[in-house]
Design an enzyme around this catalytic site. Structure first.
Site, PDB file in Angstrom:
ATOM      1  N   CYS A  68      -0.510   4.235   2.157  1.00  0.00           N
ATOM      2  CA  CYS A  68      -0.188   3.776   3.950  1.00  0.00           C
ATOM      3  C   CYS A  68       1.006   4.314   3.862  1.00  0.00           C
ATOM      4  CB  CYS A  68      -0.652   3.112   4.192  1.00  0.00           C
ATOM      5  SG  CYS A  68      -2.098   2.349   3.829  1.00  0.00           S
ATOM      6  N   ASP A  69       2.169   3.362   3.188  1.00  0.00           N
ATOM      7  CA  ASP A  69       3.909   3.881   3.858  1.00  0.00           C
ATOM      8  C   ASP A  69       4.391   4.272   3.158  1.00  0.00           C
ATOM      9  OD1 ASP A  69       2.267   1.236   5.164  1.00  0.00           O
ATOM     10  OD2 ASP A  69       3.156   0.033   3.769  1.00  0.00           O
ATOM     11  N   CYS A 102       0.753  -1.469   0.060  1.00  0.00           N
ATOM     12  CA  CYS A 102      -0.300  -0.521  -0.459  1.00  0.00           C
ATOM     13  C   CYS A 102       1.189   1.190   0.100  1.00  0.00           C
ATOM     14  CB  CYS A 102      -0.762   0.227   1.038  1.00  0.00           C
ATOM     15  SG  CYS A 102      -2.349   1.244   1.458  1.00  0.00           S
TER      16      CYS A 102
END
Ligand code: NAP
Length: 308
Positions: A141-142, A138
């Site tokens: 997200c990261d 992701c």
């Protein structure tokens, strides 16, 4: 929700609170049916990982998270009930269906399975151990963990292309590794990537080795001629497709070879009163707009089924 033989009873249980499930909840509530949405994680499904949606009519630009939040709030405002429990099984009792979760059992006249899909892994040795230590599925997200670092994205679909574009704004350099010459994703995004000085395409190649100490240090990439190249990266974003989340429900739906749920265009399945909607359904085009369309169709058909 009423009680039925000690179990909570409603009209329609929707499994999955992604765009398909949430849209189904809106349509079912507008038809005045009782709706329980069961969601294993949090609302939104995979669209919350998309930073920029630019192909949904009317919304020229919206983030996946904002989109999901708006649809969730719309469904809640209309009276859909939500429980954050993983559905483990559907039991067909004929006129009603029982959905079993880890916490209990729920009964409904009809069930809509809108469970979407999960990330496919690369299946390279060490991949699991390095999740959170350089391997991610992701980018939104990261990605922030890799500011001014060198990263790679593996895959050639829209997710990989959009991830690479997103990361190009954050990371110092982005390698985009794809196993073929042509990308599966949209040409307009490929063009945007070509214009980025810090994006390098590594085509006709696969990731074949992960080199790590405690964290990912570098990856080995092998091209279709067998030539091996080592890329010094601190992050590898895997975007090589999705696996439909249907396995738990195979007693009531027919699955194709890839695990997608067979249904007619009306989202009905082989079991009366069980419908499928969204990315876990066998179909040609898997887009946000077709997921929401499925949700509308499945709910409309479920209402027809209940009223018949
Ligand atoms: P996808 O379209 O299925 O693409 C998966 C990519 O990974 C393909 O390029 C495939 O290569 C490659 N791949 C598969 N297995 C591999 C392996 N073992 N090793 C290396 N490469 C592998 O998946 P996706 O990009 O996640 O997209 C899923 C669906 O969501 C698509 O329909 C997509 O259009 C849609 N989506 C839409 C948007 C949007 O509308 N904004 C955003 C994201 C995703 P090949 O091409 O060689 O098969």
């Amino acid at each position: 929700m009423k009680r039925f033989w000690g179990k909570a009873m409603t009209d329609i249980i929707i499994i999955g609170a992604g765009p398909a499930g949430l849209t189904a909840a809106i349509y079912a509530r507008r038809a005045a049916k009782g709706v329980l949405v069961l969601e294993a994680m949090s609302y939104g499904g995979q669209i919350i990982n998309t930073p920029h949606i630019e192909n949904y009519p009317v919304a020229a630009h919206i983030s996946g998270f904002d989109f999901a939040t708006k649809v969730y709030e719309q469904a809640k405002a209309l009276g859909a009930e939500f429980k954050f429990e993983k559905a483990l099984e559907i039991i067909d009792n004929g006129g009603s269906k029982t959905v079993v979760t880890a916490k209990g059992e729920y009964e409904a006249r009809a069930v809509i399975i809108a469970t979407g899909s999960r990330s496919r892994k690369l299946s390279v040795e060490g991949e699991d151990k390095l999740i959170g230590r350089g391997i991610s599925y992701c980018a939104t997200c990261d990605g922030a963990f890799f500011r001014n670092k060198t990263v790679a994205v593996a895959g050639g679909g829209n997710t990989a292309l959009e991830d690479a574009l997103y990361l190009a704004d954050i990371a110092e350099k982005v390698y985009l590794i794809h196993r073929r010459e042509e990308f599966r994703g949209e040409q307009s995004t490929v063009q945007k990537l070509k214009e980025r000085a810090n994006v390098e395409f590594v085509l006709n190649s696969r990731v074949t080795k992960l080199n790590a100490d405690k964290r990912l240090q570098s990856i080995e990439v092998t091209d279709n001629q067998g030539n091996v190249r080592t890329l010094e990266v601190s992050g590898l974003f895997v975007a090589v497709g999705r696996i439909p989340e249907n396995q738990s429900f195979s007693s009531v739906i027919e699955l194709d070879e890839a695990g997608y749920a067979a249904s007619a265009e009306n989202c009905r399945t082989k079991t009366e009163g069980v419908f499928v909607a969204g990315d876990n359904r066998a179909k040609e085009v898997r887009q946000l707009v077709t997921a929401t369309a499925d949700g509308a169709v499945a709910a409309t058909e479920a209402v027809k089924y209940i009223n018949s």
